[in-house]
Scaffold this active site. Sequence first.
Site, PDB file in Angstrom:
ATOM      1  N   HIS A 171      -1.275   1.101  -4.559  1.00 38.10           N
ATOM      2  CA  HIS A 171      -1.778   2.472  -4.432  1.00 38.10           C
ATOM      3  C   HIS A 171      -0.934   3.442  -5.240  1.00 38.10           C
ATOM      4  O   HIS A 171      -0.985   4.656  -5.019  1.00 38.10           O
ATOM      5  CB  HIS A 171      -1.812   2.889  -2.961  1.00 38.10           C
ATOM      6  CG  HIS A 171      -2.859   2.147  -2.193  1.00 38.10           C
ATOM      7  ND1 HIS A 171      -2.876   2.101  -0.814  1.00 38.10           N
ATOM      8  CD2 HIS A 171      -3.918   1.399  -2.598  1.00 38.10           C
ATOM      9  CE1 HIS A 171      -3.907   1.375  -0.419  1.00 38.10           C
ATOM     10  NE2 HIS A 171      -4.551   0.929  -1.487  1.00 38.10           N
TER      11      HIS A 171
ATOM     12  N   GLN B 215       0.852  -1.190   0.000  1.00 35.53           N
ATOM     13  CA  GLN B 215       0.000   0.000   0.000  1.00 35.53           C
ATOM     14  C   GLN B 215       0.891   1.245   0.000  1.00 35.53           C
ATOM     15  O   GLN B 215       0.413   2.356  -0.192  1.00 35.53           O
ATOM     16  CB  GLN B 215      -0.893   0.031   1.239  1.00 35.53           C
ATOM     17  CG  GLN B 215      -1.801  -1.168   1.377  1.00 35.53           C
ATOM     18  CD  GLN B 215      -2.530  -1.164   2.704  1.00 35.53           C
ATOM     19  OE1 GLN B 215      -3.607  -0.571   2.840  1.00 35.53           O
ATOM     20  NE2 GLN B 215      -1.942  -1.800   3.700  1.00 35.53           N
ATOM     21  N   ASN B 216       2.169   1.046   0.215  1.00 37.32           N
ATOM     22  CA  ASN B 216       3.097   2.166   0.340  1.00 37.32           C
ATOM     23  C   ASN B 216       3.457   2.715  -1.032  1.00 37.32           C
ATOM     24  O   ASN B 216       3.588   1.956  -2.001  1.00 37.32           O
ATOM     25  CB  ASN B 216       4.365   1.743   1.095  1.00 37.32           C
ATOM     26  CG  ASN B 216       4.042   1.249   2.496  1.00 37.32           C
ATOM     27  OD1 ASN B 216       3.000   1.596   3.041  1.00 37.32           O
ATOM     28  ND2 ASN B 216       4.893   0.412   3.032  1.00 37.32           N
TER      29      ASN B 216
ATOM     30  N   ASN C  67       2.468  -6.447  13.397  1.00 33.94           N
ATOM     31  CA  ASN C  67       2.077  -5.053  13.547  1.00 33.94           C
ATOM     32  C   ASN C  67       2.453  -4.542  14.936  1.00 33.94           C
ATOM     33  O   ASN C  67       2.555  -5.326  15.877  1.00 33.94           O
ATOM     34  CB  ASN C  67       0.557  -4.907  13.323  1.00 33.94           C
ATOM     35  CG  ASN C  67       0.215  -3.565  12.695  1.00 33.94           C
ATOM     36  OD1 ASN C  67       0.769  -3.198  11.675  1.00 33.94           O
ATOM     37  ND2 ASN C  67      -0.675  -2.832  13.351  1.00 33.94           N
TER      38      ASN C  67
HETATM   39  C1  BV8 Z   1     -11.884   2.183  -3.741  1.00 33.38           C
HETATM   40  C2  BV8 Z   1      -2.339   6.610  -1.680  1.00 33.38           C
HETATM   41  C3  BV8 Z   1     -13.727   1.723  -5.103  1.00 33.38           C
HETATM   42  C4  BV8 Z   1      -2.491   7.992  -1.168  1.00 33.38           C
HETATM   43  C5  BV8 Z   1      -3.959   5.441  -0.372  1.00 33.38           C
HETATM   44  C6  BV8 Z   1     -16.571   6.253   0.958  1.00 33.38           C
HETATM   45  C7  BV8 Z   1     -16.329   6.913  -0.235  1.00 33.38           C
HETATM   46  C8  BV8 Z   1     -15.365   6.489  -1.134  1.00 33.38           C
HETATM   47  C9  BV8 Z   1     -14.601   5.370  -0.837  1.00 33.38           C
HETATM   48  C10 BV8 Z   1     -14.845   4.729   0.364  1.00 33.38           C
HETATM   49  C11 BV8 Z   1     -15.809   5.142   1.251  1.00 33.38           C
HETATM   50  N1  BV8 Z   1     -15.785   4.295   2.332  1.00 33.38           N
HETATM   51  C12 BV8 Z   1     -14.826   3.367   2.139  1.00 33.38           C
HETATM   52  C13 BV8 Z   1     -14.273   3.614   0.946  1.00 33.38           C
HETATM   53  C14 BV8 Z   1     -13.231   2.870   0.350  1.00 33.38           C
HETATM   54  C15 BV8 Z   1     -11.924   3.610   0.635  1.00 33.38           C
HETATM   55  C16 BV8 Z   1     -11.532   3.291   2.046  1.00 33.38           C
HETATM   56  O1  BV8 Z   1     -11.218   2.177   2.353  1.00 33.38           O
HETATM   57  N2  BV8 Z   1     -11.575   4.337   2.893  1.00 33.38           N
HETATM   58  C17 BV8 Z   1     -11.221   4.141   4.282  1.00 33.38           C
HETATM   59  C18 BV8 Z   1     -10.522   5.388   4.800  1.00 33.38           C
HETATM   60  C19 BV8 Z   1     -12.506   3.830   5.049  1.00 33.38           C
HETATM   61  N3  BV8 Z   1     -10.996   3.028  -0.304  1.00 33.38           N
HETATM   62  C20 BV8 Z   1     -10.809   3.654  -1.462  1.00 33.38           C
HETATM   63  O2  BV8 Z   1     -11.250   4.747  -1.752  1.00 33.38           O
HETATM   64  C21 BV8 Z   1      -9.979   2.857  -2.450  1.00 33.38           C
HETATM   65  N4  BV8 Z   1     -10.709   2.801  -3.682  1.00 33.38           N
HETATM   66  O3  BV8 Z   1     -12.432   1.686  -2.796  1.00 33.38           O
HETATM   67  O4  BV8 Z   1     -12.421   2.221  -5.007  1.00 33.38           O
HETATM   68  C22 BV8 Z   1     -14.641   2.889  -4.839  1.00 33.38           C
HETATM   69  C23 BV8 Z   1     -14.607   3.962  -5.718  1.00 33.38           C
HETATM   70  C24 BV8 Z   1     -15.484   5.018  -5.495  1.00 33.38           C
HETATM   71  C25 BV8 Z   1     -16.368   5.010  -4.388  1.00 33.38           C
HETATM   72  C26 BV8 Z   1     -16.360   3.926  -3.503  1.00 33.38           C
HETATM   73  C27 BV8 Z   1     -15.486   2.871  -3.720  1.00 33.38           C
HETATM   74  C28 BV8 Z   1      -8.657   3.545  -2.681  1.00 33.38           C
HETATM   75  C29 BV8 Z   1      -7.817   3.387  -1.431  1.00 33.38           C
HETATM   76  C30 BV8 Z   1      -6.417   3.886  -1.731  1.00 33.38           C
HETATM   77  C31 BV8 Z   1      -6.262   5.268  -1.116  1.00 33.38           C
HETATM   78  N5  BV8 Z   1      -4.875   5.661  -1.280  1.00 33.38           N
HETATM   79  N6  BV8 Z   1      -2.679   5.739  -0.600  1.00 33.38           N
HETATM   80  C32 BV8 Z   1      -1.217   8.416  -0.517  1.00 33.38           C
HETATM   81  O5  BV8 Z   1      -0.465   7.560  -0.003  1.00 33.38           O
HETATM   82  O6  BV8 Z   1      -1.020   9.627  -0.506  1.00 33.38           O
HETATM   83  S1  BV8 Z   1      -4.344   4.720   1.100  1.00 33.38           S
HETATM   84  C33 BV8 Z   1      -3.215   5.311   2.215  1.00 33.38           C
HETATM   85  O7  BV8 Z   1      -3.761   5.167   3.489  1.00 33.38           O
HETATM   86  C34 BV8 Z   1      -1.970   4.490   2.253  1.00 33.38           C
HETATM   87  O8  BV8 Z   1      -1.560   4.046   0.992  1.00 33.38           O
HETATM   88  C35 BV8 Z   1      -2.329   3.369   3.135  1.00 33.38           C
HETATM   89  O9  BV8 Z   1      -2.880   2.324   2.410  1.00 33.38           O
HETATM   90  C36 BV8 Z   1      -3.438   3.932   3.959  1.00 33.38           C
HETATM   91  C37 BV8 Z   1      -2.964   4.004   5.380  1.00 33.38           C
HETATM   92  O10 BV8 Z   1      -2.977   2.686   5.788  1.00 33.38           O
HETATM   93  P1  BV8 Z   1      -1.679   1.968   6.383  1.00 33.38           P
HETATM   94  O11 BV8 Z   1      -0.689   1.727   5.301  1.00 33.38           O
HETATM   95  O12 BV8 Z   1      -2.219   0.804   7.100  1.00 33.38           O
HETATM   96  O13 BV8 Z   1      -0.999   3.018   7.347  1.00 33.38           O
HETATM   97  P2  BV8 Z   1      -1.530   3.450   8.759  1.00 33.38           P
HETATM   98  O14 BV8 Z   1      -0.733   4.643   9.184  1.00 33.38           O
HETATM   99  O15 BV8 Z   1      -3.023   3.548   8.697  1.00 33.38           O
HETATM  100  O16 BV8 Z   1      -1.175   2.216   9.723  1.00 33.38           O
HETATM  101  C38 BV8 Z   1       0.167   1.929  10.004  1.00 33.38           C
HETATM  102  C39 BV8 Z   1       0.145   0.695  10.880  1.00 33.38           C
HETATM  103  O17 BV8 Z   1       1.490   0.292  11.118  1.00 33.38           O
HETATM  104  C40 BV8 Z   1      -0.477   0.945  12.241  1.00 33.38           C
HETATM  105  O18 BV8 Z   1      -1.356  -0.132  12.528  1.00 33.38           O
HETATM  106  C41 BV8 Z   1       0.712   0.930  13.205  1.00 33.38           C
HETATM  107  O19 BV8 Z   1       0.381   0.326  14.447  1.00 33.38           O
HETATM  108  C42 BV8 Z   1       1.685   0.062  12.484  1.00 33.38           C
HETATM  109  N7  BV8 Z   1       3.092   0.394  12.731  1.00 33.38           N
HETATM  110  C43 BV8 Z   1       3.650   1.619  12.971  1.00 33.38           C
HETATM  111  N8  BV8 Z   1       4.984   1.479  13.076  1.00 33.38           N
HETATM  112  C44 BV8 Z   1       5.263   0.166  12.894  1.00 33.38           C
HETATM  113  C45 BV8 Z   1       4.068  -0.530  12.673  1.00 33.38           C
HETATM  114  N9  BV8 Z   1       4.001  -1.851  12.467  1.00 33.38           N
HETATM  115  C46 BV8 Z   1       5.178  -2.523  12.462  1.00 33.38           C
HETATM  116  N10 BV8 Z   1       6.377  -1.925  12.666  1.00 33.38           N
HETATM  117  C47 BV8 Z   1       6.459  -0.593  12.887  1.00 33.38           C
HETATM  118  N11 BV8 Z   1       7.657  -0.032  13.080  1.00 33.38           N
END
Ligand code: BV8
Length: 243
Positions: free
Chosen positions: A114, A96-97, A216
Amino acid sequence: MEQLILDSKTWLLVLTGAGVSAESGVPTFRGMDGLWENHPIEDVASPQGFVKDPALVWRFYSQRRAAASAVHPNPGHDALVAWERHLGDRFLMATQNVDGLHRRAGSQRVVEMHGTLFKTRCSKCKRTPFDDTTAYPEGTVPTCGDCGGKLRPHIVWFGEYLDPADMQRIEDFALRGSTSGGRFVFLAAGTSGAVYPAAGIVDRVSEAGGETWLVNLDPPQNASSFDHHVTGKSGEVLPKLAK
Ligand code: BV8
Ligand code: ZN
């Protein structure tokens, strides 16, 4: 720590999130409380945000381009390269990165689901996305040499569809792995399990009878979906997890 056996019968699908890059110094999304300069990430990482203020969106991505270029892969990235070299075509990683660190570490069998910070495309014409490491100066919105349209980062924004070819490659691999007669394992590392469709892969694998692992720092939203949990930093856990 539980050990992940990677033998000649193992097929391994890995999903990584921002947590895998955290030890390299790339801030996670949760680490920023989902905000960047007080803008909700979903605003700057969305087509609506780009239409509303393209210069702000380019400032967001230019800053992240510069930041990602200045850091280096960590031992978690290196462990994943070693697993790929050990398993060959029985290994695939979906990330996802968008920071490019897996490729810089040497990963080749990686799907950047992504998109990537280091490619730019035209928001108007179908010109092929091109490699671009430029951190554009504040207030700049680069335009397309072919059609004059605004250029945009080659990133999948919230509300945008992932590349169907990417999803197909992941599904094909999961199908081969789950019907190989061997052991099909899915391991998610450093992801909060908040964003779909990436967060739904674990359920597809479980339905197909695969074994699911989570590495995680803290329990993510979809933690209950995993058979095995290893809590800790991916840069410390991954190098010791597999044998
Ligand atoms: C889609 C690029 C179909 C950007 C990213 C309402 C309207 C529209 C869409 C939706 C909606 N409701 C839901 C959706 C679907 C939506 C979605 O899921 N939204 C979420 C917020 C509810 N998804 C989408 O829109 C996707 N497309 O569904 O298309 C569609 C189309 C139209 C309408 C409906 C559906 C597209 C999703 C892609 C978005 N782009 N990235 C950019 O990077 O600038 S997502 C972006 O956020 C990142 O890429 C990443 O994926 C995400 C963050 O997630 P994580 O990578 O998990 O990072 P996070 O910080 O959250 O967590 C880090 C974890 O690591 C933590 O748990 C932490 O504890 C842990 N950690 C920290 N340090 C460490 C560690 N673990 C181990 N070691 C460590 N050292
Ligand atoms: Zn164009």
